[in-house]
Enzyme design. Sequence first.
Site, mmCIF file in Angstrom:
data_model
loop_
_atom_site.group_PDB
_atom_site.id
_atom_site.type_symbol
_atom_site.label_atom_id
_atom_site.label_comp_id
_atom_site.label_asym_id
_atom_site.label_seq_id
_atom_site.Cartn_x
_atom_site.Cartn_y
_atom_site.Cartn_z
ATOM 1 C CD GLU A 1 -3.386 0.568 -3.672
ATOM 2 O OE1 GLU A 1 -4.568 0.229 -3.443
ATOM 3 O OE2 GLU A 1 -2.504 0.601 -2.798
ATOM 4 C CB CYS B 1 -0.944 -0.030 1.199
ATOM 5 S SG CYS B 1 -0.098 -0.349 2.746
#
Length: 495
Positions: A384, A283
């Site tokens: 992402e 992340c």
Amino acid sequence: MNRENIFIGGEWREGGGTGMQSRFPADGTLNATLSAASLDDLEQAIAAGERAWRDPAWRDMLPHQRARILHRVADLIEARADALSETQSRDNGKPLAEARGLVMSAAGTARYFAAACELIEGELPTPRIAGVMTFSGYEPLGVVAAITPWNSPIASEMQKVAPAIAAGNAVILKPAEATPLMALELARLFEEAGLPAGLLSVLPGKGSVIGDALARHPKVRKISFTGGTATGRYLAHVAAEKLIPVSLELGGKSPTIVLEDADIEQAARGICYGIFSSAGQACIAGARLFIHQSLYEPLMARLLALTRGLQVGHPFDPTTHIGPLINDRHRQSVIDYVALAREEGGRVLCGGEIPADPALADGSYFQPTIIEGLNNDARACQEEIFGPVLVAMPFSDEASLIAQANDSVYGLAAGIWTRDTARALRLSERLEAGTVWINTYKVFSVSTPFGGFKESGLGREKGIQGLKAWMQQKSVYLATGNAVNHWSDNKKGEQ
Ligand code: ADP
């Protein structure tokens, strides 16, 4: 290939749910088969958790006594680091050396929370009422849920289980579908370390079935989640309905910034590690690179040379830098993003393909990829990718740099590379990110709070507040004399 049981209320047994598999992403071979937890298993785990955390033997155990269990877990992890690293590697394809780093950090996490639970101190507020003293202390929440992703199981799971146990709760851990093995290993370690039965149950299974039922269960008093923003947002709604605390560690699209006076070698190495370690499945991966235009060419030249030198290979090969992605489905989404970046006008400077090496044909491998020619508003810069894909962009002035760096729904982390520390600190104040690294990247300390701004999360893990997040505060008023309460007696002024 093993057949695994699951761990419910201190018992190892066959899950009552559907069949599941753990596969080695390097070649698709089966690590283990198991049955997922059923809804009935969930009920039993919660009932066992309820009994266990209320049991006076646990409730009255002093923090330093609970700490002993965590220290024993840490000792066991250190003694079995090789085997645990292999399990972690087999579960999600991380190179062995990287997996070992995570395993050792999990031991550190257990030791930190073992120490920290003794440092949680109540408050003795200054008196405001004559003849009444007040004090305020911390108590566990009860049965709590930990829901984790597949990218760093041992680290993310220990980051939840250790403080939750240190705080006196009973934890139900729901690992990701792809990676059930590490969570079951953790259960073995805690059991062997003497954790009373029922305080930790591990329920592998589908997020939409067992994860959902766990989060919604009326007896569950906190949801701690690490994973994608969409699921996190959903769980925040569940928590809102139940009025329980929720802690969310979500996605990111973190900017790394190279200022004109940066040390090129230091920056290039840090950037390369920050995006390509774990094959970009992190992340906090530094996925957007902003380079001052005066350094763009030399920095990119060095970064490309370093990236071309990275070994994509089998996780057990000690020369490997980049192992496989978690599975072919995820790899396809990375491939689709690279295609999208090309459509958006991006130029792929290196990588962008599945490696040609036939030895890697059975794994979900992908080359480290650097793209330039995109603006920050391209989808490849906004969404992402969770893979080894870096987008590089030049910048000319600080104001537009800050605007672009912050132009993201995410706000997890940022990196700054410069020799001018004062300037770095000034910039760090303006970056919307929960963590800022200066002249380093993707290094972690368990004593330092971690979490996201904006859609990257809610709440903080690690540090003392990462422990308090698993507790609730109770205030007590104690009359020190015999004065009786008077109806609306506020004559002596405000209190
Ligand atoms: P990813 O696999 O991309 O990280 P998620 O964020 O959905 O995706 O998964 C993280 C964890 O959340 C996993 O353990 C998954 O099973 C779980 N999960 C997924 N959907 C739900 C849900 N609706 N309720 C509870 N947990 C869920």
